[in-house]
Design an enzyme around this catalytic site. Structure first.
Site, short mmCIF file in Angstrom:
data_model
loop_
_atom_site.label_atom_id
_atom_site.label_comp_id
_atom_site.label_asym_id
_atom_site.label_seq_id
_atom_site.Cartn_x
_atom_site.Cartn_y
_atom_site.Cartn_z
N TRP A 102 0.61 3.12 3.84
CA TRP A 102 0.25 1.92 3.04
C TRP A 102 -1.18 1.60 3.65
O TRP A 102 -1.82 0.89 2.81
CB TRP A 102 1.01 0.89 3.08
CG TRP A 102 2.36 1.35 2.51
CD1 TRP A 102 3.73 1.63 2.90
CD2 TRP A 102 2.65 1.63 0.89
NE1 TRP A 102 4.63 2.20 1.89
CE2 TRP A 102 3.93 2.25 0.69
CE3 TRP A 102 1.71 1.64 -0.04
CZ2 TRP A 102 4.36 2.58 -0.61
CZ3 TRP A 102 2.07 2.01 -1.35
CH2 TRP A 102 3.56 2.60 -1.54
N ASP A 169 -0.62 -7.14 5.74
CA ASP A 169 0.35 -6.35 4.74
C ASP A 169 1.84 -6.65 5.48
O ASP A 169 2.06 -5.65 6.26
CB ASP A 169 0.06 -5.16 4.24
CG ASP A 169 1.20 -4.49 3.29
OD1 ASP A 169 1.90 -5.22 3.00
OD2 ASP A 169 0.69 -3.47 2.80
N LYS A 193 10.52 -5.52 -1.05
CA LYS A 193 11.09 -5.09 0.25
C LYS A 193 12.27 -5.95 0.85
O LYS A 193 12.92 -5.66 1.32
CB LYS A 193 9.88 -4.74 1.06
CG LYS A 193 9.06 -3.55 0.50
CD LYS A 193 9.43 -2.35 0.67
CE LYS A 193 8.71 -1.30 -0.13
NZ LYS A 193 7.14 -1.34 -0.13
#
Ligand SMILES: *Cc1c(COP(=O)(O)O)cnc(C)c1O
Length: 357
Positions: A102, A169, A193
């Protein structure tokens, strides 16, 4: 029967969030209307959006500290580009820490916008640890890191000291642990998530870092436009925002982040202890950098895979296979996963040990 859901995302949510979301789809606030058919400009939905934004800041300890919350669409991946649009001037430089897939995707997007330097990377070790020996250029426009590496099972335990605006993030560990969130200038997390269903992203912004990029921004890319419109510049993802609010309310009722953090530590400890004790298994991440959210591990002998897969499936476990870039298994233990589910997994690991002996 309800499965023990170890999926990395979309993930398990509290049962009451499923039930209240289902009820609101049938009849929202006893209005005679479904939440799916009301105007996002209605009083009832504005109240949902306002409370969700305020509660996110409250749980993070950021109320009254110059921060604002947004619930936007496009997933965390959209923020990979919205961030350089808003924070990287034409002649600026962005600094990124490369700790996994990511992080790497975020870097690729930033490179399309301007000078982007990768200050540290663990790519050569298949991202099994968090780099520590790196320097953030003092004149960088911002520093970007990924607090929890969902795929590789590593987590940043201590963040760098820097005067450069810090962007993080936190898609897979926001609301799972206490941090001094005021050290960050921008935090973002895809809801799916640890907070809600897919379809909305929470973005926490320190207002003072905006309007510095000097770029002309398309409206949808412009955080300030979204803030001016109270996160309703265009139609928000009504149901995902509502379900996220329900999860945040659940978290507050549990006692907040500090209480859930203790449970998350107990769950992670239970599983990592078994991974380290059981001679059939081995963890993939460096111990000091292990994630409390996503535990990645392998069988020492792949010949046991069929037997182990049969055991955990029979125990009602779902979502355990690892990401293809690591292989093996990944147990994601987000806030709503009970300790008892982790015990079921540990029992299956011990049962395999008995079978093999
Ligand atoms: C899942 C994930 C993303 C991508 O989220 P989308 O909402 O699918 O764009 C980004 N960062 C991290 C850390 C993730 O776990």
């Amino acid at each position: 029967m309800k499965k023990h859901n170890f999926s990395a995302g979309p993930c398990i949510l509290p049962q009451e969030v499923f039930e209240k979301s289902a009820a609101a789809i049938l009849d929202f606030n006893q209005s005679g209307l479904s939440i799916l058919e009301i105007s996002h400009r209605s009083k009832d939905f504005i109240a949902v959006m306002d409370e969700a934004r305020a509660l996110a800041l409250e749980l993070l300890g950021l109320t009254g500290k110059g921060y604002q919350a947004l619930f936007l669409q496009g997933g965390a991946s959209m923020e990979f580009l919205r961030i350089p649009y808003n924070l990287l001037p034409q002649d600026g430089q962005a600094a990124y820490l490369d700790t996994g897939t990511w992080a790497n995707n975020a870097i690729k997007e930033a490179k399309l916008f301007g000078d982007t330097v990768v200050v540290g990377s663990s790519k050569n070790d298949n991202y099994n640890h968090i780099p520590t020996d790196y320097t953030i250029p003092a004149n960088a426009s911002y520093f970007h890191c990924t607090s929890n590496n969902t795929i590789f099972g590593t987590q940043i335990k201590s963040f760098p000291q820097t005067n450069v605006p810090m962007v993080c993030d936190m898609s897979s560990d926001l609301f799972s642990r206490t941090l001094d969130f005021s050290k960050f200038d921008l935090i973002y997390a895809g809801a799916q998530k640890n907070m809600g269903p897919a379809g909305t992203t929470l973005i926490i912004i320190k207002e003072s870092i905006l309007s510095k990029s000097g770029r002309s921004l398309p409206s949808m890319m412009d955080y300030e436009k979204h803030l001016k419109a109270d996160s309703m510049y265009n139609t928000p993802a009504v149901l995902p925002v509502y379900s996220s609010l329900l999860t945040l309310q659940w978290l507050k009722n549990q006692g907040g982040i500090a209480v859930i953090e203790e449970q998350n530590e107990a769950k992670a400890q239970l599983l990592y202890n078994e991974i380290d004790r059981n001679p059939l298994f081995v963890g993939t991440a460096n111990k000091a950098d292990r994630s409390n959210m996503n535990a990645t591990f392998l069988l020492n002998d792949p010949a046991h895979q069929e037997a182990f897969d049969a055991l955990w499936k029979a125990a009602g476990i779902s979502g355990l296979p690892g990401h293809r870039s690591v292989g093996g298994y990944r147990a994601s233990m987000y806030n709503a996963l009970p300790l008892s589910s982790v015990q079921v997994l540990v029992d299956a690991m011990q049962e395999l040990e008995r079978q093999v002996q």
